[in-house]
Write an enzyme that holds these catalytic residues in place. Structure first.
Site, PDB file in Angstrom:
ATOM      1  N   LYS A  10       0.836  -1.199   0.000  1.00 46.11           N
ATOM      2  CA  LYS A  10       0.000   0.000   0.000  1.00 46.11           C
ATOM      3  C   LYS A  10       0.875   1.255   0.000  1.00 46.11           C
ATOM      4  CE  LYS A  10      -2.680   2.986   2.994  1.00 46.11           C
ATOM      5  NZ  LYS A  10      -3.298   3.209   4.313  1.00 46.11           N
TER       6      LYS A  10
ATOM      7  N   ASP B 223      -6.775  -0.388   1.685  1.00 49.79           N
ATOM      8  CA  ASP B 223      -7.701   0.604   2.213  1.00 49.79           C
ATOM      9  C   ASP B 223      -9.084  -0.008   2.136  1.00 49.79           C
ATOM     10  OD1 ASP B 223      -9.770   2.844   1.624  1.00 49.79           O
ATOM     11  OD2 ASP B 223      -8.106   3.877   2.606  1.00 49.79           O
TER      12      ASP B 223
END
Length: 211
Positions: A121, A140
């Protein structure tokens, strides 16, 4: 309609709805953004944005962060939670950037994920926002939730979602699309409820059609 066609429609719909596709973390310097993303793990971006100015005011340079006492970093980042690990990773990544990368935040997935505390990420966000390379920021909950509701994937595994979405999204749009997903997930396609009646993607979203 194919998934690819639906993905292109989603890109355009979100682009019209959220023209300013910016990261909600306020730091823009490569090193400072890298640290901010690490602090954002299991913490809100709003809180991180309050902590980072304090951190970088006290330790404004890479060398200062490398030599910072661990307990002082811990005290500053404590409001972000999990501060022992985050403080240790900040010092560790700074030392590795200084000693192995000449003081420059690396620009490859391999080198970024080799830094302490940096996962895919974080690496994807740095690659996209800083180096303007195609990045799919998946770790997310908003992105994963919306990808499932749009019928692009049937999994909550971040890596599987990333691989699938890389095939569907135009490379030049992928990073901004991820930022827009966060905005849309907070405002409309929330975890508690999908407000399909006011969603810009309702005409082609399988979940909206079922609702």
């Amino acid at each position: 309609m194919t998934k690819k066609q639906r993905a292109l429609l989603a890109v355009e719909a979100l682009k019209n709805e959220y023209p300013d596709a910016i990261c909600s973390l306020t730091e823009r310097d490569p090193l400072r953004l890298l640290i901010a993303v690490r602090l954002s793990a299991q913490c809100t971006d709003a809180r991180v944005n309050l902590v980072t100015p304090v951190l970088f005011d006290k330790f404004p340079t890479l060398d200062a962060l490398c030599e910072a006492p661990l307990e002082e970093i811990e005290a500053i980042v404590k409001p972000c939670g999990f501060y022992h690990g985050k403080a240790r990773d900040i010092i560790g990544m700074c030392n590795k950037i200084r000693d192995e990368h000449g003081g420059r935040v690396p620009d490859t997935m391999e080198d970024l994920t080799a830094l302490p505390g940096v996962g895919r990420k974080t690496a994807n966000l740095i690659l996209g926002d800083i180096y303007h390379k195609p990045g799919v920021v998946v770790a997310d909950t908003h992105f994963i939730r919306i990808s499932n509701r749009l019928g692009f994937v049937d999994t909550k595994d971040p890596y599987k979602v990333e691989v699938a979405m890389r095939k569907l999204l135009p490379g030049e749009e992928s990073n901004d699309y991820c930022h827009r997903n966060v905005l849309h997930g907070r405002a409309v396609c929330t975890a508690r409820r999908a407000y399909c009646d006011r969603c810009c993607m309702r005409e082609f979203c399988p979940s909206a059609q079922k609702a």
